[in-house]
Scaffold this motif. Structure first.
Motif, PDB file in Angstrom:
ATOM      1  N   GLU A  86       0.986  -1.106  -0.033  1.00 34.99           N
ATOM      2  CA  GLU A  86       0.009   0.108  -0.012  1.00 34.99           C
ATOM      3  C   GLU A  86       0.887   1.288  -0.014  1.00 34.99           C
ATOM      4  OE1 GLU A  86      -3.586  -0.206   2.439  1.00 34.99           O
ATOM      5  OE2 GLU A  86      -4.251  -2.094   1.500  1.00 34.99           O
ATOM      6  N   ALA A  87       1.903   1.299  -1.011  1.00 28.80           N
ATOM      7  CA  ALA A  87       2.671   2.481  -1.002  1.00 28.80           C
ATOM      8  C   ALA A  87       2.100   3.692  -1.198  1.00 28.80           C
ATOM      9  CB  ALA A  87       3.696   2.206  -2.326  1.00 28.80           C
ATOM     10  N   ASP A  88       1.012   3.895  -1.914  1.00 26.25           N
ATOM     11  CA  ASP A  88       0.376   4.971  -2.315  1.00 26.25           C
ATOM     12  C   ASP A  88      -0.115   5.552  -0.713  1.00 26.25           C
ATOM     13  OD1 ASP A  88      -1.481   2.854  -1.892  1.00 26.25           O
ATOM     14  OD2 ASP A  88      -2.721   3.779  -3.623  1.00 26.25           O
ATOM     15  N   ARG A  89      -0.484   4.547   0.061  1.00 27.43           N
ATOM     16  CA  ARG A  89      -1.078   4.990   1.456  1.00 27.43           C
ATOM     17  C   ARG A  89      -0.004   5.339   2.238  1.00 27.43           C
ATOM     18  NH1 ARG A  89      -4.729   0.483   4.348  1.00 27.43           N
ATOM     19  NH2 ARG A  89      -5.077   2.093   6.122  1.00 27.43           N
ATOM     20  N   MET A  90       0.924   4.994   1.993  1.00 25.93           N
ATOM     21  CA  MET A  90       2.273   5.302   2.934  1.00 25.93           C
ATOM     22  C   MET A  90       2.437   6.608   2.446  1.00 25.93           C
ATOM     23  SD  MET A  90       4.530   1.860   2.994  1.00 25.93           S
ATOM     24  CE  MET A  90       5.031   2.076   4.864  1.00 25.93           C
ATOM     25  N   LEU A  91       2.602   6.975   1.276  1.00 24.58           N
ATOM     26  CA  LEU A  91       2.908   8.581   0.936  1.00 24.58           C
ATOM     27  C   LEU A  91       1.941   9.415   1.272  1.00 24.58           C
ATOM     28  CD1 LEU A  91       4.348   8.088  -2.883  1.00 24.58           C
ATOM     29  CD2 LEU A  91       5.518   7.879  -0.523  1.00 24.58           C
TER      30      LEU A  91
ATOM     31  N   MET B 161       0.306   9.207   4.102  1.00 23.34           N
ATOM     32  CA  MET B 161       0.368   9.284   5.377  1.00 23.34           C
ATOM     33  C   MET B 161       1.564   9.984   5.717  1.00 23.34           C
ATOM     34  SD  MET B 161      -1.321   5.713   6.705  1.00 23.34           S
ATOM     35  CE  MET B 161      -1.157   5.967   8.386  1.00 23.34           C
ATOM     36  N   GLY B 162       2.237  10.604   4.611  1.00 18.58           N
ATOM     37  CA  GLY B 162       3.700  11.368   5.020  1.00 18.58           C
ATOM     38  C   GLY B 162       4.837  10.451   5.426  1.00 18.58           C
ATOM     39  N   PHE B 163       4.840   9.055   4.998  1.00 16.10           N
ATOM     40  CA  PHE B 163       6.012   8.250   5.224  1.00 16.10           C
ATOM     41  C   PHE B 163       7.039   8.352   4.337  1.00 16.10           C
ATOM     42  CE2 PHE B 163       2.881   5.614   7.711  1.00 16.10           C
ATOM     43  CZ  PHE B 163       3.534   5.911   9.126  1.00 16.10           C
ATOM     44  N   ILE B 164       7.181   9.353   3.500  1.00 17.90           N
ATOM     45  CA  ILE B 164       8.329   9.266   2.387  1.00 17.90           C
ATOM     46  C   ILE B 164       9.723   9.312   3.079  1.00 17.90           C
ATOM     47  CG2 ILE B 164       7.953  11.721   1.863  1.00 17.90           C
ATOM     48  CD1 ILE B 164       8.739   8.727  -0.545  1.00 17.90           C
ATOM     49  N   HIS B 165       9.928  10.181   3.821  1.00 17.20           N
ATOM     50  CA  HIS B 165      11.240  10.245   4.893  1.00 17.20           C
ATOM     51  C   HIS B 165      11.521   9.115   5.293  1.00 17.20           C
ATOM     52  CE1 HIS B 165      11.372  14.462   3.358  1.00 17.20           C
ATOM     53  NE2 HIS B 165      10.409  14.753   3.935  1.00 17.20           N
ATOM     54  N   ASP B 166      10.443   8.597   6.068  1.00 15.42           N
ATOM     55  CA  ASP B 166      10.943   7.223   6.698  1.00 15.42           C
ATOM     56  C   ASP B 166      11.417   6.150   5.536  1.00 15.42           C
ATOM     57  OD1 ASP B 166      10.470   8.499   9.176  1.00 15.42           O
ATOM     58  OD2 ASP B 166       8.596   7.590   9.592  1.00 15.42           O
ATOM     59  N   ILE B 167      10.488   5.957   4.620  1.00 16.32           N
ATOM     60  CA  ILE B 167      10.721   5.094   3.698  1.00 16.32           C
ATOM     61  C   ILE B 167      12.009   5.235   3.164  1.00 16.32           C
ATOM     62  CG2 ILE B 167      10.205   4.068   1.433  1.00 16.32           C
ATOM     63  CD1 ILE B 167       7.358   4.698   2.051  1.00 16.32           C
ATOM     64  N   ARG B 168      12.689   6.509   3.153  1.00 14.73           N
ATOM     65  CA  ARG B 168      14.219   6.660   2.533  1.00 14.73           C
ATOM     66  C   ARG B 168      14.962   6.237   3.242  1.00 14.73           C
ATOM     67  NH1 ARG B 168      12.615  12.209  -0.138  1.00 14.73           N
ATOM     68  NH2 ARG B 168      11.987  11.551  -2.063  1.00 14.73           N
ATOM     69  N   LYS B 169      14.633   6.597   4.624  1.00 12.58           N
ATOM     70  CA  LYS B 169      15.605   6.262   5.597  1.00 12.58           C
ATOM     71  C   LYS B 169      15.934   4.686   5.785  1.00 12.58           C
ATOM     72  CE  LYS B 169      14.933   9.916   8.784  1.00 12.58           C
ATOM     73  NZ  LYS B 169      14.282  10.384   9.824  1.00 12.58           N
TER      74      LYS B 169
ATOM     75  N   ASP C 196       3.027  10.234  -9.963  1.00 17.26           N
ATOM     76  CA  ASP C 196       4.332  10.489 -10.024  1.00 17.26           C
ATOM     77  C   ASP C 196       5.268  10.174  -9.007  1.00 17.26           C
ATOM     78  OD1 ASP C 196       3.598  11.229 -12.425  1.00 17.26           O
ATOM     79  OD2 ASP C 196       3.678  13.262 -12.509  1.00 17.26           O
ATOM     80  N   GLU C 197       4.813  10.521  -7.885  1.00 21.22           N
ATOM     81  CA  GLU C 197       5.550  10.088  -6.526  1.00 21.22           C
ATOM     82  C   GLU C 197       5.772   9.029  -6.440  1.00 21.22           C
ATOM     83  OE1 GLU C 197       3.605  11.839  -3.377  1.00 21.22           O
ATOM     84  OE2 GLU C 197       5.402  12.287  -2.253  1.00 21.22           O
ATOM     85  N   ILE C 198       4.749   7.969  -6.580  1.00 25.29           N
ATOM     86  CA  ILE C 198       4.948   6.415  -6.643  1.00 25.29           C
ATOM     87  C   ILE C 198       5.832   6.151  -7.695  1.00 25.29           C
ATOM     88  CG2 ILE C 198       3.692   3.962  -7.040  1.00 25.29           C
ATOM     89  CD1 ILE C 198       3.118   5.300  -4.477  1.00 25.29           C
ATOM     90  N   LYS C 199       5.802   6.587  -8.905  1.00 26.83           N
ATOM     91  CA  LYS C 199       6.666   6.127  -9.940  1.00 26.83           C
ATOM     92  C   LYS C 199       8.134   6.403  -9.526  1.00 26.83           C
ATOM     93  CE  LYS C 199       3.277   6.631 -13.571  1.00 26.83           C
ATOM     94  NZ  LYS C 199       2.538   7.580 -14.049  1.00 26.83           N
ATOM     95  N   ALA C 200       7.912   7.537  -8.906  1.00 23.74           N
ATOM     96  CA  ALA C 200       9.560   8.181  -8.452  1.00 23.74           C
ATOM     97  C   ALA C 200      10.191   7.251  -7.464  1.00 23.74           C
ATOM     98  CB  ALA C 200       9.473   9.506  -7.933  1.00 23.74           C
ATOM     99  N   LEU C 201       9.319   6.736  -6.508  1.00 23.83           N
ATOM    100  CA  LEU C 201       9.815   5.819  -5.304  1.00 23.83           C
ATOM    101  C   LEU C 201      10.116   4.461  -6.184  1.00 23.83           C
ATOM    102  CD1 LEU C 201       9.939   5.168  -2.351  1.00 23.83           C
ATOM    103  CD2 LEU C 201       7.524   4.582  -2.617  1.00 23.83           C
ATOM    104  N   ALA C 202       9.125   4.231  -7.022  1.00 24.61           N
ATOM    105  CA  ALA C 202       9.482   2.767  -7.712  1.00 24.61           C
ATOM    106  C   ALA C 202      10.745   2.970  -8.467  1.00 24.61           C
ATOM    107  CB  ALA C 202       8.543   2.338  -8.662  1.00 24.61           C
TER     108      ALA C 202
END
Ligand code: AMP
Length: 213
Positions: free
Chosen positions: A169-174, A176-184, A204-210
């Motif tokens: 559920e990557a979209d939900r994670m983004l 919920m503001g988890f992008i920095h935590d995911i990067r860490k 686009d954010e999900i694609k960038a993460l992928a």
């Protein structure tokens, strides 16, 4: 097509049969062979499609195939990582504790005939029982990002040997503001690993993460 056509090991097929399933869902038909081959996966799937079994089954298959059963002889425990901890082999990140608990339940359900251990980890509960469980050895860790990073900071968690990384559920994670935590978290994983990303939507954010994965 039946589950038995997918190339999954017998202990997994037995667990699937116990659940009363014989036909894989569309996401399972596509995801299971791709993950078994060892490739990365970017999957569009909502809750209710059977996506959890779609990644759990081939993940368990691969983990079981690349190591003999735990504790083959008396006195020979699981292989230990730096500082005496047993390394995590698969990490599944989820946005909420409810989902983490649900996914870990699936890992238990489908892995019940395999010598693979799992654990769920989220915040809002005591650290010590989680530390004790980690010490006993965990193959598959299902976690929410905040508590996972707390453990890493305390030195109670070794992610350096993760073989399979799942972002559920990557979209939900983004959202919920988890992008920095995911990067860490990504920075703590070894570069050579299998990545599985599940998302209901593809911004686009999900694609960038992928792309980063
Ligand atoms: P999920 O999308 O992973 O949350 O799964 C939704 C529900 O479908 C869960 O209750 C699963 O136990 C169930 N399920 C998963 N795979 C199958 C299948 N092949 N046939 C029927 N039900 C399934």
């Amino acid at each position: 097509m039946l589950f038995t056509d997918l190339g999954l090991a017998e202990p997994l097929l037995r667990a699937v049969r116990d659940q009363g399933y014989d036909t894989p869902t569309p996401i399972q038909r596509q995801a299971i062979p791709a993950v078994l081959k060892g490739g990365d996966l970017l999957a569009g799937a909502q809750t209710g499609t059977g996506k959890t079994a779609g990644f759990t089954l081939p993940m368990l298959h691969r983990l079981a195939a690349t190591r003999p059963p735990r504790d083959p002889a008396p006195g020979s425990g699981p292989q230990r990582g730096p500082r005496g901890r047993v390394p995590i082999r698969a990490l599944i990140l989820t946005p909420t504790r409810e989902l983490a608990a649900q996914v870990e339940e699936s890992v238990r359900t489908y892995g019940k005939y395999l010598p693979i251990t799992s654990m769920v980890m989220f915040g809002g509960v005591g650290m010590q029982p989680q530390i004790d469980a980690l010490r006993r050895g965990v193959d598959v860790l299902v976690a929410t990002p905040g508590r996972l990073l707390d453990h890493h900071q305390q030195g109670t968690l070794d992610l350096s040997r993760v073989e399979i990384f799942v972002l559920d559920e990557a979209d939900r994670m983004l959202d919920m503001g988890f992008i920095h935590d995911i990067r860490k978290v990504l920075a703590l994983l070894p570069p050579k690993r299998q990545n599985l990303l599940f998302s209901a939507t593809f911004s686009d954010e999900i694609k960038a993460l992928a792309d980063r994965l």
